[in-house]
Write a protein that holds these residues in place. Structure first.
Motif, PDB file in Angstrom:
ATOM      1  N   THR A  31      47.840  44.056  41.192  1.00 29.06           N
ATOM      2  CA  THR A  31      46.666  43.471  41.849  1.00 29.06           C
ATOM      3  C   THR A  31      45.809  44.582  42.438  1.00 29.06           C
ATOM      4  O   THR A  31      46.218  45.742  42.479  1.00 29.06           O
ATOM      5  N   CYS A  32      44.634  44.199  42.927  1.00 26.53           N
ATOM      6  CA  CYS A  32      43.653  45.210  43.347  1.00 26.53           C
ATOM      7  C   CYS A  32      44.077  45.964  44.604  1.00 26.53           C
ATOM      8  O   CYS A  32      44.951  45.518  45.339  1.00 26.53           O
ATOM      9  N   GLU A  34      43.613  47.508  48.411  1.00 27.34           N
ATOM     10  CA  GLU A  34      43.196  46.820  49.633  1.00 27.34           C
ATOM     11  C   GLU A  34      41.680  46.978  49.856  1.00 27.34           C
ATOM     12  O   GLU A  34      40.989  46.015  50.194  1.00 27.34           O
ATOM     13  N   SER A  37      39.771  44.750  47.532  1.00 26.48           N
ATOM     14  CA  SER A  37      39.950  43.354  47.924  1.00 26.48           C
ATOM     15  C   SER A  37      39.071  43.011  49.115  1.00 26.48           C
ATOM     16  O   SER A  37      38.485  41.941  49.173  1.00 26.48           O
ATOM     17  N   GLU A  41      35.822  40.114  49.321  1.00 23.45           N
ATOM     18  CA  GLU A  41      36.178  38.939  50.112  1.00 23.45           C
ATOM     19  C   GLU A  41      35.071  37.888  50.178  1.00 23.45           C
ATOM     20  O   GLU A  41      35.328  36.697  50.129  1.00 23.45           O
ATOM     21  N   CYS A  48      42.413  39.039  40.736  1.00 22.38           N
ATOM     22  CA  CYS A  48      41.948  40.413  40.935  1.00 22.38           C
ATOM     23  C   CYS A  48      43.009  41.359  40.395  1.00 22.38           C
ATOM     24  O   CYS A  48      44.201  41.171  40.650  1.00 22.38           O
ATOM     25  N   ALA A  59      37.706  41.613  39.465  1.00 18.48           N
ATOM     26  CA  ALA A  59      38.044  40.324  40.097  1.00 18.48           C
ATOM     27  C   ALA A  59      37.209  39.232  39.443  1.00 18.48           C
ATOM     28  O   ALA A  59      36.057  39.475  39.065  1.00 18.48           O
TER      29      ALA A  59
END
Ligand code: HEM
Length: 321
Positions: A31-32, A34, A37, A41, A48, A59
């Motif tokens: 997953t992506c 931090e 992400s 948001e 993602c 994403a």
């Protein structure tokens, strides 16, 4: 019986090679990050993941509209690399292959004065040949946005695609991404052609996140040609692999030297200084090479003798017991 024994090794190697080629290369990526992400948001993206090359992250959200035969896909795409990136592209390819030619892309461009621009492009065979890549209208791309963050150096683009279900299967979608360093106005210039840049395309199932990439196939192949076929140190076939490895290395060195001579021949310098200087360089390298070879052979023969002595001693001890 003996013939069978002789052929068993190569046959096993051949079967392993075949297995390596045929084995599946489908993959789930992590997953992506931090930071990415946090940036996405606002869009509330359901899926993602990190892509395998160019530090890219991707994403997306899907809304299937079977009545209108269209899939709405919201995409947020970006990479955090060094500040020099001049353009960033992401696109889909309706042909059978995940490749550059045929890709309908969105390209975000950072102009030299740091202003940002974004547009749609049809990437064709002519673009690959360097005929210039100009913006062209592609109806299914909407809500295009571009952002470059000076703080975390993320270069991102986002968009909404309304993909006709007849041309694009979202369970097997070819998507392509790329970065380049230069553009002239809205015309991106050729990107590097390193492994990362040519491995940046794959077929993805947007519903399950499983993907099969060009890069994975090639990476796998590179691994077939090198690591999987490389027998362990203790394997009796290791010596053949070592010889192949050495011969390939020497052949490459020879080919490079000849190639440089051919280059000098083509450029036809007025005096012979280039040729003789190159002879000089090759001579020095040759002497260094010879010294290293002598050293390695001495080490090798020394080690072999030590091993023989060791095995003789242990054999002696075994017999005394
Ligand atoms: C700006 C104009 C462009 C030029 C002149 C160009 C040129 C090239 C060339 C010569 C190659 C072959 C490299 C090799 O095999 O050694 C290549 C590969 C590739 N390019 Fe581009 N490119 C351009 C734009 C793009 C864009 C916008 C994308 C992405 C949307 C892209 C994605 C790729 C990919 C994924 C490959 C490797 C796979 C393939 O060969 O199809 N390129 N490009």
């Amino acid at each position: 019986m003996t013939t069978m024994y002789i052929f068993r090794g190569p046959v096993i190697v051949f079967i392993l090679a075949l297995f390596s080629l045929l084995s599946t290369t489908s993959q789930h990526y992590p997953t992506c990050s931090e930071a990415f992400s946090k940036m996405k948001e606002d869009g509330h993206f359901e899926h993602c993941m990190k892509l395998p090359t160019l530090g890219a992250e991707f994403a997306w959200n899907i809304q299937e509209d079977h009545a209108r035969q269209v899939n709405r896909i919201d995409v947020f795409f970006g990479t955090r690399q060094h500040a020099e990136i001049g353009w960033l592209a992401w696109g889909v390819n309706p042909t059978n292959e995940p490749e550059m030619v045929g890709t309908r892309a969105i390209i975000g461009i950072r102009m030299p004065n740091d202003t940002l621009a974004i547009d749609t492009y049809n990437v064709t065979a002519a673009s690959k040949l360097g005929c210039g890549l100009q913006p062209s209208k592609i109806d299914f791309f909407k809500n295009m946005k571009i952002n470059y963050s000076d703080t975390n150096h993320y270069f991102t683009i986002s968009m909404t695609l309304y993909l006709p279900q007849s041309d694009y299967n979202i369970s097997s979608l070819n998507h392509v991404w790329q970065v380049g360093y230069q553009s002239i106005g809205m015309e991106p210039q050729i990107h590097p052609t390193s492994l990362q840049n040519v491995d940046s395309a794959e077929t993805i199932n947007l519903k399950t996140r499983v993907s099969e990439g060009v890069g994975q196939h090639r990476h796998h192949l590179r691994k077939m040609l090198a690591l999987r076929l490389k027998p362990k140190r203790t394997d009796k076939y290791r010596k053949f692999w070592n010889s192949y490895h050495h011969c390939l290395g020497y052949a490459l060195l020879a080919a490079i030297s000849v190639d440089i001579f051919l280059g000098i021949g083509i450029l036809k310098p007025l005096d012979h200084a280039w040729k003789w200087s190159y002879f000089g360089v090759l001579g020095i390298l040759g002497v260094i090479f010879l010294l290293f070879e002598i050293y390695s052979w001495c080490k090798f023969l020394n080690q072999k003798e030590k091993n023989n002595q060791k095995s003789e001693v242990s054999e002696q001890q075994r017999q005394n017991k």
